[in-house]
Design a protein around this motif. Sequence first.
Motif, short mmCIF file in Angstrom:
data_model
loop_
_atom_site.label_atom_id
_atom_site.label_comp_id
_atom_site.label_asym_id
_atom_site.label_seq_id
_atom_site.Cartn_x
_atom_site.Cartn_y
_atom_site.Cartn_z
N ASP A 120 0.84 -1.20 0.00
CA ASP A 120 0.00 0.00 0.00
C ASP A 120 0.87 1.25 0.00
O ASP A 120 0.58 2.22 -0.68
N VAL A 250 -3.29 6.40 3.50
CA VAL A 250 -3.94 5.42 2.63
C VAL A 250 -5.23 4.97 3.29
O VAL A 250 -5.22 4.52 4.44
N ALA A 252 -7.89 2.23 2.45
CA ALA A 252 -8.15 1.09 1.56
C ALA A 252 -9.57 0.59 1.76
O ALA A 252 -10.00 0.33 2.88
N HIS A 256 -10.76 -0.81 -3.79
CA HIS A 256 -9.73 0.14 -4.21
C HIS A 256 -9.11 0.82 -3.00
O HIS A 256 -9.60 0.67 -1.88
N ALA A 257 -8.05 1.56 -3.24
CA ALA A 257 -7.40 2.32 -2.17
C ALA A 257 -7.20 3.76 -2.63
O ALA A 257 -6.81 4.01 -3.78
#
Length: 334
Positions: A120, A250, A252, A256-257
Motif C-alpha cells: 500500500d 492510505v 483502503a 480500491h485504495a
Amino acid sequence: MHARSALSIVALTTLIAGSSFAAGCKSEAEVSVSEESVAAAPVAIEEPLTEEHDGGSVGWDIAPDGNVKAIVKAPDGKPIDRDVTGTLTWKGPSGDTQVPLVLDAKAGVLVAAGPKLEADLTEVKYNVVVAGKPWNGVLHVPAGGTRVIVEGAKKAEKRPLPPGKTGPNGGVIQVVGDDVVEVVADKASGQVRVYVLDPDLKPIPVGNRKIKLGFVGSGSELIVLNPGPGGLYCVGTVTAKVNPTKLTVVVAHPTHADVVLVGYRPGMHVVIGPSAPALNVVVATTWNVGVVKVKTTPGVVVVHDDDDDDDDGRHVHVHVHGKHKGKHRHKHWH
C-alpha cells in the motif's frame, strides 16, 4: 515562335523543378534540425511529485514497476544536468534495496530501476548529490506510483475544506478519495487515531476501511492502524511524538485504495528541511489510561478508562469517595 515557346516551356519547367528540389532540401534540413533539437532537449516529466530543497528541487516520477525518473532543477527552474548523482533505498519486508541514480545526459534526467511497488505504501529514501551537496528526503509511494498521489490531490482539490479548520479532536483534516478523515496523535503516549468524518465533520463508523499512515519528520515510519473500540476510529502508535512535516494517508476499501499527501496540491513544491512547515497532528489529549490518586484521606480515586467505554467512544470516569460505597459514572464525548 514555336521554337521560342518550346524553349520558354523547357526553361520554366527546369526552374519549377529546381525550385521544388530546393524546397524539398530545405524541408529535409528543417526536419533534421528539429529532430536534433528535440533529441538534445531535456525530457519533461509529466506531473512530477516535486520536493524543494535548499538550492533547488527534485521532481520525481516513480512508476509501479519501480522505474524512476527524476529531474533536478536550480532555483531559477533550469535543469541541472551535470555534476549530479544519487542513490535510492527501497525499504521492504525482507530488507533494504539500494539502487543508483544515473544521469541520462541526453535526456537530462536521473534514472534508476528499483523493485516493483507492491505494498500500500513503500518507503523510498533518496540521496541526491548536486555539486557535492547532498539533498536527502523520504517518499512514501503507493503501489500505483507517485502519479497516484498527484491524482489524489486533484480529487481532493474539488472538495476544499475550510482553511485552518481542525477536526473535532484537534487534529488535521484531509479529503481522501470520497472520505474526509481526521488524523490526531496524543503528545504523551504517541497513540495516533484516524477518524472518518461526515459532511458536518462529525465522526462516523470506520466500517471496512483499512488505514495506513506514512510519517516523515524527525524520522520516518509507516504505521498500520487497527480498528478502535466501537469502530469509531482506527488506532496505532507513532514512535516520534512530534508533528510531522509530511503525512501520507492510505484509506483502503475492498475494491480500491485512495492515497493522499496531506496538504499537497497539484503543481506545488513540497518543502523539505528545517524550513518545512509542520502539520498539526500531535496534540494533548485525555486518552491516557491510568489511576490517579487525588487524596490519601479519606481517599479519592479517579480512573480514566479510554478503552472500556461501552464501545461508544466515550470516557468513563469512576469516582470513589471515602467510605461511601456508591460510584458515580460520568460520560463525556471527546
